[in-house]
Design a protein around this motif. Structure first.
Motif, PDB file in Angstrom:
ATOM      1  N   SER A 122       0.844  -1.212   0.000  1.00  0.00           N
ATOM      2  CA  SER A 122       0.000   0.000   0.000  1.00  0.00           C
ATOM      3  C   SER A 122       0.870   1.249   0.000  1.00  0.00           C
ATOM      4  O   SER A 122       0.538   2.246  -0.664  1.00  0.00           O
ATOM      5  N   GLY A 144      -6.101  -4.205  -2.268  1.00  0.00           N
ATOM      6  CA  GLY A 144      -6.850  -5.385  -1.821  1.00  0.00           C
ATOM      7  C   GLY A 144      -7.714  -5.100  -0.604  1.00  0.00           C
ATOM      8  O   GLY A 144      -8.919  -5.373  -0.593  1.00  0.00           O
ATOM      9  N   ARG A 148     -11.905  -5.011  -0.631  1.00  0.00           N
ATOM     10  CA  ARG A 148     -12.654  -5.935   0.229  1.00  0.00           C
ATOM     11  C   ARG A 148     -13.688  -5.197   1.098  1.00  0.00           C
ATOM     12  O   ARG A 148     -14.489  -5.821   1.792  1.00  0.00           O
ATOM     13  N   PHE A 157     -10.838 -15.458   3.009  1.00  0.00           N
ATOM     14  CA  PHE A 157      -9.410 -15.626   2.695  1.00  0.00           C
ATOM     15  C   PHE A 157      -9.058 -17.086   2.379  1.00  0.00           C
ATOM     16  O   PHE A 157      -7.886 -17.447   2.422  1.00  0.00           O
ATOM     17  N   ASN A 165     -11.068 -13.022  -5.659  1.00  0.00           N
ATOM     18  CA  ASN A 165     -10.663 -11.647  -5.332  1.00  0.00           C
ATOM     19  C   ASN A 165      -9.680 -11.135  -6.396  1.00  0.00           C
ATOM     20  O   ASN A 165      -9.824 -10.040  -6.953  1.00  0.00           O
ATOM     21  N   LEU A 227      -1.765  -7.777  12.909  1.00  0.00           N
ATOM     22  CA  LEU A 227      -2.368  -9.020  12.410  1.00  0.00           C
ATOM     23  C   LEU A 227      -1.465 -10.232  12.623  1.00  0.00           C
ATOM     24  O   LEU A 227      -1.942 -11.337  12.879  1.00  0.00           O
ATOM     25  N   ILE A 236      -6.239 -15.492  14.247  1.00  0.00           N
ATOM     26  CA  ILE A 236      -6.585 -15.430  12.816  1.00  0.00           C
ATOM     27  C   ILE A 236      -6.040 -16.712  12.197  1.00  0.00           C
ATOM     28  O   ILE A 236      -4.854 -17.010  12.355  1.00  0.00           O
ATOM     29  N   LYS A 237      -6.896 -17.437  11.543  1.00  0.00           N
ATOM     30  CA  LYS A 237      -6.468 -18.685  10.872  1.00  0.00           C
ATOM     31  C   LYS A 237      -6.196 -18.399   9.407  1.00  0.00           C
ATOM     32  O   LYS A 237      -6.846 -17.536   8.803  1.00  0.00           O
ATOM     33  N   GLY A 238      -5.256 -19.141   8.840  1.00  0.00           N
ATOM     34  CA  GLY A 238      -4.967 -19.018   7.401  1.00  0.00           C
ATOM     35  C   GLY A 238      -4.372 -17.674   7.056  1.00  0.00           C
ATOM     36  O   GLY A 238      -4.747 -17.050   6.053  1.00  0.00           O
ATOM     37  N   PHE A 239      -3.432 -17.206   7.869  1.00  0.00           N
ATOM     38  CA  PHE A 239      -2.798 -15.911   7.585  1.00  0.00           C
ATOM     39  C   PHE A 239      -1.568 -16.145   6.707  1.00  0.00           C
ATOM     40  O   PHE A 239      -0.681 -16.954   7.035  1.00  0.00           O
TER      41      PHE A 239
END
Ligand code: PPS
Ligand code: ADP
Length: 285
Positions: A122, A144, A148, A157, A165, A227, A236-239
């Motif tokens: 960013s 992104g 979102r 995600f 996406n 995060l 947070i899962k799947g980071f």
């Protein structure tokens, strides 16, 4: 660097401004007979654009102000099926990409910035957009995180939703590029196949992949949004980079990585990309 530097100005006047002007003296005899009271919409736009941009371009956009508003002869539209869309036709617009590029004095393209969360996507996207604007070039950022919040708010995600996406952002970026805009897409886009699919959507060499190859430890130490901390704590899962994959590009156009352990500053990253655009002729039309 290309020499075309100009002060940005509104491309078209407000509609109230247009209506107040009298362009009737520019009408050709034939058009004047057909429409004695006022030029048609396309004439107004062309004249207004000529008036506004003529001096910048050094030439009129329309040679004599005449307008060919006749409806071109068309053969019956070809109907096709695309995905779940059945019986759809393709409509070709009369104003092509080349004309738009000429108007903007730049070439439409997609700068696709990929990398881990915290790698500086960013930061680079916004810095680039600001710098291009200052130089008189039109760009648009598709970030992104931002997309979102709207268009892609229905996507999670998991791998399938990340692919969707990326596909949607690729399609939108393609429209911007077709309008002659330098479109800057900044999203993790962790899967090579998804990024390559976007590359395939665009004309040759107009997809510029920028890989921010910043080590996970550096990104994690930045942790601007906290995060990574949440991901490490299992909240947070799947980071990406922690318990979800990231596939680096194999043949990107621009690689940004630390030199002797020092990450390039945002200013250096911007310069790297702008030099590339300049060298490849995107900053002229
Ligand atoms: N599970 C998981 N993995 C990765 N990132 C996550 C996740 N959950 C939320 N976020 C936040 O979403 C931003 C990434 O969105 P993207 O659209 O760029 O991701 S992707 O391209 O679909 O993978 C990302 O923004 P950046 O930090 O700017 O990369 C995060 O703020
Ligand atoms: N080149 C850089 N050098 C040092 N810090 C940076 C650099 N680029 C970004 N940062 C910092 O890193 C953090 C994450 O940057 P950001 O652009 O949000 O990354 P991303 O969009 O990839 O998640 C921010 O605090 C930002 O100020």
């Amino acid at each position: 660097m290309s020499s075309h530097l100009f002060r940005p100005q509104p491309l078209f006047p407000a509609s109230s401004e247009i209506v107040q002007r009298d362009y009737s003296f520019r009408l050709s005899a034939a058009t004047a007979v057909a429409r004695p009271w006022f030029p048609c919409h396309r004439q107004i736009q062309a004249m207004a654009a000529t008036e506004r941009l003529g001096s910048r371009n050094g030439e009129a956009l329309t040679p004599n102000g005449d307008c060919d508003c006749s409806i071109p002869e068309k053969s019956a539209p070809v109907l096709t099926n695309v995905g779940k869309s059945t019986n759809v036709a393709w409509h070709e617009c009369q104003v092509g990409k080349l004309e738009k590029q000429k108007l903007l004095k730049q070439k439409g393209c997609v700068i696709w910035i990929t990398g881990l969360s915290g790698s500086g996507k960013s930061t680079l996207a916004c810095g680039l957009s600001r710098e291009l604007h200052a130089l008189g070039y039109l760009s648009y950022v598709l970030d992104g995180d931002n997309i979102r919040h709207g268009l892609n708010k229905d996507l999670s995600f998991n791998a399938e939703d990340r692919a969707e996406n990326i596909r949607r952002i690729g399609e939108v970026a393609k429209l911007f590029a077709d309008a002659g805009v330098i479109c800057i897409a900044s999203l993790i886009s962790p899967y090579r196949r998804d990024r390559d699919a976007c590359r395939c959507m665009l004309p040759d060499a107009t997809f510029i992949e920028v890989y921010l190859d910043i080590p996970l430890e550096v990104c994690e130490s930045r942790d601007a949004k906290g995060l990574y901390k949440l991901a490490r704590a299992g909240k947070i899962k799947g980071f990406t980079g922690v318990d979800d994959p990231y596939e680096p590009p194999l043949n990107c156009e621009i690689l940004v990585r630390p030199i002797d352990g020092v990450c390039p500053s945002p200013v250096i990253m911007c310069k790297q990309v702008i030099s590339y655009l300049d060298e490849k002729g995107f900053l002229e039309a």
